[in-house]
Design an enzyme around this catalytic site. Sequence first.
Site, mmCIF file in Angstrom:
data_model
loop_
_atom_site.group_PDB
_atom_site.id
_atom_site.type_symbol
_atom_site.label_atom_id
_atom_site.label_comp_id
_atom_site.label_asym_id
_atom_site.label_seq_id
_atom_site.Cartn_x
_atom_site.Cartn_y
_atom_site.Cartn_z
ATOM 1 N N HIS A 230 5.770 3.810 -2.031
ATOM 2 C CA HIS A 230 6.191 3.197 -1.082
ATOM 3 C C HIS A 230 6.084 1.658 -1.121
ATOM 4 C CE1 HIS A 230 5.702 2.478 3.777
ATOM 5 N NE2 HIS A 230 6.604 2.025 3.241
ATOM 6 N N HIS A 232 8.282 -1.890 -0.408
ATOM 7 C CA HIS A 232 9.580 -2.471 -0.134
ATOM 8 C C HIS A 232 9.975 -3.597 -1.269
ATOM 9 C CE1 HIS A 232 9.708 -0.512 3.741
ATOM 10 N NE2 HIS A 232 8.104 -0.941 3.829
ATOM 11 N N ASN A 304 7.246 -9.006 11.031
ATOM 12 C CA ASN A 304 8.560 -9.229 10.420
ATOM 13 C C ASN A 304 8.895 -10.674 10.123
ATOM 14 O OD1 ASN A 304 9.542 -6.671 9.924
ATOM 15 N ND2 ASN A 304 10.311 -6.262 11.936
ATOM 16 N N HIS A 522 3.420 7.026 5.333
ATOM 17 C CA HIS A 522 2.415 6.842 6.199
ATOM 18 C C HIS A 522 1.873 8.056 6.963
ATOM 19 C CE1 HIS A 522 2.620 2.534 6.268
ATOM 20 N NE2 HIS A 522 4.056 2.526 6.361
ATOM 21 N N ASP A 577 3.239 -0.671 0.111
ATOM 22 C CA ASP A 577 3.784 -0.970 1.157
ATOM 23 C C ASP A 577 4.557 -2.534 1.054
ATOM 24 O OD1 ASP A 577 5.140 -0.784 3.592
ATOM 25 O OD2 ASP A 577 3.640 -0.598 4.763
ATOM 26 N N ASP A 578 3.388 -3.440 0.962
ATOM 27 C CA ASP A 578 4.071 -4.866 1.157
ATOM 28 C C ASP A 578 3.098 -5.759 0.345
ATOM 29 O OD1 ASP A 578 6.397 -4.835 3.034
ATOM 30 O OD2 ASP A 578 5.144 -3.906 4.182
ATOM 31 N N LEU A 580 3.395 -8.648 -1.117
ATOM 32 C CA LEU A 580 3.739 -9.888 -0.519
ATOM 33 C C LEU A 580 2.466 -10.281 0.700
ATOM 34 C CD1 LEU A 580 5.202 -12.497 -0.639
ATOM 35 C CD2 LEU A 580 6.818 -11.531 0.883
#
Lengths: 675, 675
Positions: A230, A232, A304, A522, A577-578, A580
Site C-alpha cells: 500500500h 501512493h 492532503n 488499514h 502508505d506515503d 513522502l
Amino acid sequence: MDQTVPKTAKTGAPAREARDALQLRSEQHVEMRTYRDANNVNFQRMCVDGEELSGGSEKDLRNAAKSLIKALELRKEYMGRIGTHFPATTLNFVNGKYPDELRKLREKSKRSVETMYPLETPEPWGGELPNYERTYHLRRGHGIVEVTDGFQIVPELQPYYVAREEFLEDYKWLNEISANGPLKTFCFKRLSFLKEHFSLHVLLNEKLENDEQRAVSHRDFYNVRKVDTHIHAASAMNHKHLLRFIKKKMRTDANEVVMKEKSGEKVTMEELFGKMGIRPYDLSVDMLDVKADKDTFHRFDRFNTKYNPIGRNELREIFIKTDNYVNGQYFAQLMKEVFADLEESKYQQMEPRISIYGRSMGEWVKLARWAVTNNVCSQNVSWVIQVPRLFDLYRAKQDLKTFDQFLDNIFTPLFEVTNDPNSHPELHRFLKHVSAFDSVDDESKTEDVAFSNDMPEPDEYKTEKNPPYSYYLFYMYANLTALNAFRTIRKLNTFALKPHCGEAGSLNHLSTSFLTSESIAHGLMLRKVPVLHYLFYLAQIGIAMSPVSNNNLFLQYSRNPLPDYFKQGMNVSLSTDDPLQFHDTKEPLMEEYSIACQMWNLSPCDKCELARNSVVQSGFEERLKLHWLGPNYKEEGVLGNDPSCTNVPDIRISYRHETLVNELINLYKARMLPK
Amino acid sequence: MDQTVPKTAKTGAPAREARDALQLRSEQHVEMRTYRDANNVNFQRMCVDGEELSGGSEKDLRNAAKSLIKALELRKEYMGRIGTHFPATTLNFVNGKYPDELRKLREKSKRSVETMYPLETPEPWGGELPNYERTYHLRRGHGIVEVTDGFQIVPELQPYYVAREEFLEDYKWLNEISANGPLKTFCFKRLSFLKEHFSLHVLLNEKLENDEQRAVSHRDFYNVRKVDTHIHAASAMNHKHLLRFIKKKMRTDANEVVMKEKSGEKVTMEELFGKMGIRPYDLSVDMLDVKADKDTFHRFDRFNTKYNPIGRNELREIFIKTDNYVNGQYFAQLMKEVFADLEESKYQQMEPRISIYGRSMGEWVKLARWAVTNNVCSQNVSWVIQVPRLFDLYRAKQDLKTFDQFLDNIFTPLFEVTNDPNSHPELHRFLKHVSAFDSVDDESKTEDVAFSNDMPEPDEYKTEKNPPYSYYLFYMYANLTALNAFRTIRKLNTFALKPHCGEAGSLNHLSTSFLTSESIAHGLMLRKVPVLHYLFYLAQIGIAMSPVSNNNLFLQYSRNPLPDYFKQGMNVSLSTDDPLQFHDTKEPLMEEYSIACQMWNLSPCDKCELARNSVVQSGFEERLKLHWLGPNYKEEGVLGNDPSCTNVPDIRISYRHETLVNELINLYKARMLPK
C-alpha cells in the site's frame, strides 16, 4: 481445541439427543488430538480438553455457527463472481469437502532449491495487439457497462451481472449479524483465544522456530521478497528524494517552460521559482514542508495539503502529476528513480497506487500514454488504480451531471479496450501492469444517507452530496465483476478490488468490503467489530497495514492493533502508505519494518511471516509468485511453504494452519448441534 | 517563574526580616519579568506569578538551595581539575558573576554564512614528533602515575593529584543529599515543572519555531551535523554489513591463514569454515545470529555472546578484533567501510569506542600500530577508549596480581608517551584521534562492597572480587586528571571521561559520574534519583541515550525516559550503541532518529536540537565544532546559536537558556532567604 458441546444439555433435550451429543464429542476428541498439518513437522502443540466452547448456550452456539458459515458462503459467492482468490482451507470447508476429507497424515516432500522456476523477462509492454474475431456492443444499464450482442447481455456473461437488490439484502444481513449480541460475544472470545494461544505457542516454540530459520541456507529477512502492499505513487519517494530531484531540475531545466498561466502566459522553471523568491541553494526539506507533523493528526484535510511542496499547488502539478504541461515527464523520471532503487535492492517490490478520477473520459488514455511513452515500469512493480471518492466535488463544479457519468468515465474505456485492443492500444498495454483497483478518500467524513433501495440509480443520482462508501464500492464491484468476466473470455489479466477500508469512519465500510474486496488497506476499525474481525480471520482476507501512517493521522503507534491481528493469525502485511510524508530514510519499507520490530519485539520469524503475507496479498503475476514463494505455494498449510524461498519456519505455518482448521471444525460441528 | 518566597513567614521571623523578604520578592518580580535571553527573539513566554516555590518550608528551601549549590561547586572543582567543559551559564552562577551581572538586554548580531571557518584537512597522523627538552621521572603511587623530578611530584602538576580521601568524602556527602527527603521533593517538583513548562512552550510556540526553521535557507535535519555519541567500534556495522564482508572474504581470502590453533597448526579461511560445514552461499544473517532478540532482554550475559558470529568465538577473533593472527586487518577494512559510508553521508559523524583491557602492558602499542598502519581514521570519526571492568576475570586467570597492575597497564604507556613521544611514536600519533575514555560493563551486576576508606589501595588489592564501579571510576579519574595536566604542559590534546553510567544497577554510579565525568552514556537510572537528575540538568551534563539498545536490553521503548529528559531540558543526544545487534537499515543513526520520531512525535525542531546536543557533547576538535555549530557556539543562549549551521530556532535556544537561568536564579535567591 475439542471443546464443542456443553456438558449438560441445558436446553433440556431428550436423552437420545444428549447421547448423540456425547458421541459427537468423543469422536471430535479423537479427531482433534490426532490432526496435524503434516506428520513430519514437530513442535510443542497444545491440546485443549474439556467440553465448553466459549460458554454460550447451545442455541447461541448453533446460531453463531450458522451465521458465520452463511457469511463465509456469501463471501465465496461474491469472490467467485469477481474472480478473486479465496484461501484453500476455508474454501474446502465452505464447499463441504472438510472436515470429512481432511487428511490426517500428510508428508511434506523436500524440494531442492535447484528446481526453482526460471524467470524470463517478458517484453514489458507486450508484443503485437491481439485481433479478436468477434466484437460486442457496449451499452450502459444500472450504472454498469453491459456487453451485449446488440440486443441482450451475452449469455456467458449474464451470471456476472449482479443486481444491487441482491447486494443490499446481503449487506443488510451482514450488518445485522455484526450487531448481534451473542455472536459478538462468541467472536470476541474466539479472537481472544487465538491471541493468547499464539503467545503460548511462541513461548513454547520460539527456539525451535529460530533453529529452523537458521538451518535455512542463504535465506534471511534481507533476501526474502517483501511487497509494499500500500503506497501512493505520488508520495512513493521520501521528502529528501523529492527535494534533491527538484533542486536538480532547477539547475538543469531552468529555461524549460513548465506551465501555462490561466492568462496563457508560459512560465519557465526559473521564472516560477523566481516568483516564489527561492534559489536552488536555499531549498531545504523544512521549506518543502511535505512531512506530516503534529498538526496532521486527525486532520486529513491538512494532510492532503501536504502534497503541495512549499505549500504550492503548482509544484505538485509540475512534479508529481502525470497530466500537465510537461506531460508528466518529471513525475515519470521520479518514479523511475524510485523503481531503480527497488531493483537495486532486488528483494523489495511495490504496488504503487495512481489515480483515475472519473472526471473526464480521456483520463485512461492519458495515463496509459504517460506510462508507456516514458516506459514507467519495472519487474518490481505492479500498478494499482486508485479512484478518489470525489464525485461531490466534480458535480459541484459541473464537470459531471450524474454519478453514472462518473462510472462511465472510469469503466467504459476498460470495456472498450477489452472489446477491441486497437481502440486504445496504449491502454491495452498499460493494463497488463495493473492488478487492482482501490477506492480512496477520508473515511472519517460523515455519510448523510445509508445505501438502500431508496437511493437513486446512478443515472438518476444528480445531487451534489457524496454517495456513501458502500454505494461507491458496490458499483466498482459490479463493474469489475462484469469486466473481469469479459477479460477472462479474452484471456486477459483481471483486476482485484483492494480499497482503503476501516482506516476510520463507519463500521459498515467493513461489511461492504467483506462482500466486495479481495483485500483492504488499514482495517483499523475491525478491532471494534468482533464479528467482522473474526470473519476476516476465517476468510483470511488480506489487510495492508501502515502503522507509521496511522501514527501520524489516526491512531498512535502504541494503540495500533497490528500486533494483536498478527497474533490472532489475520493475514496482515506491512506497508508504507506515503513515504513522502512519513519516512526519513532511503529505505522506507525497511524503516517501517524496523520501527514495528522495535515497538512490538517482532522476531525474525514474525518479520518473514509478514513479508510472506505481503507477497501472497500482492497482485504480481503467477510466475513471479511461484518464483518468490515456491512452486507449491497454493497448497494448504505446510505443504505450500518453502522455507528456502520464504524463510518462514514450517512450524509457524503449521501452527497457523492447524489453528485455522480447528476454528473451522468447531464451527462446522457446532452447526450440527442438536436443537 | 518568580516564586521564591512563601507569602507568610511560616518560621515566625521578626517583622524586619519579613519586610526584607517582601522587598526581595518584589525585586525578583521585576527582574524575572524583564529577563530575556536576547532582545530580538520574540515568542510567547510564560510569566509565573505568585509567591510559593514548590511548597516547602523556608528552611527546607534554603537547605535545598545550599546543598544544590554546593554540589555544583564541587562539580566545578572536579571538572576544572580534569580540564573538562563546564557550561558557561551555570559556571557564571557558581563563580558569583550571576545573577548580578546578568545582562538584561542582549542584541543578537546577524552573521552571514560566508564567514564560516575554512576547513583545512590536516595530515591525519601528524608530522614530525615533538622533541621535548625536559623529560621527567615516572613512578607509581596510590594507583596513579606520578610525574616527578626524581624526588617529588613536579610542582605545577601537584594540584592535579587528587587524594582518594577527598573524593570519598564528597562522594559520601553527595549520596547523602541524594537521599534527603525534602531535597528529593524539591528536585522532583522542579523537574515536573520543567517538563510541563516545556509542553506549554511547544503548544504556544510550535508554529513560530517551525516558521523560523523554514526561513533558514539550505539547512534541514539531513544536513545538520549529528554525532553518534555512543557506538562500540566492534559493532559499528550492522549485521547485514558484517555478513556481506565475511562472505566476500570467504571468496577472496580462502587460502589465507587466519588463525593458529593451540596446537600450533595454521588454519586457512577455507579450512575454518570447512570445519564448521559452512559454504559462503549458505550464510545468512539468521545463521550469523548476532542480532539481539527476545532472549537478551535483562540478559546482558547473553547479549555479550551475540558478538560471536554463528556463536563462534573464532569469528569474532578474526573479524572484529584488532590483535589477532591477521593483525586485525579485516577489522580495519570493516571499520574503513563504515567510515566511508559516514564520509559519503557527510553530515554523520561517530565516536566509536574501542577497548583497552589493562591485561598486559603492550596493548596500547598494538592498538596504535593497528590504527596507524591500516590508516583507520576519518574526518568524521573521533575515537573513544573503553576500559571493560574485568579485573576479576584477569585476576582469576592470574594475568594480574593487583589492581595497581591493571591501572599500570592502562595508564603508564600514556604518561610515557606524553613524557617522550619517541618512546611509542605510533601511540603518540594515535592519541591525537582519541578524545575520551569510557568505563564499560554490565552495571546490573551486584557489588559486594561499597567504596570506602577501608578498601585496600590498588597495590594491595589482590582479591578476585571485582572492585565497585566507583573504585574503578575514581582511579580512572585520578589518572586522567594528572595525565591531562601533564599533556596540557606538553600542549597535547587531553581526554574526557565519558563512562557508561546509569544503564542499570546501583544509583551511586550516578553520584560517581557527577563528580568525575564530562558526560555519560545511558543515564536511565537518573529518573529514580531526583536530586542527581536535577543536578545533571543544572550542570547540563551530557547524556548519550540509546533507546533502541535499551529496548533490547534493559527498558522497553515505551518506558524510556528520553522524552521526559528532553522536555526538562537535559542535555541529551541520540546514539546507536550497537548497530550490529540492534539495527536493520544501512543508516543506523537515521534509523534511531526515525524510531524516536515516530514513538515520541518529535518535531523537526526537536530533532535538530538533539543533533546539536550531540555535537556539543562530542569530543571533536574545536576547529570542527566551530565549523559545525557556528563561530560563537560557546556563547550563552541565543548568542551562541547559529541557525544557519544548526537549524535550531533561536526561540528554542532562548527558551532553554531562560529556563535554566530562572532555575538558577531561584536557587541563588533561595539560599539568601532569612533564617
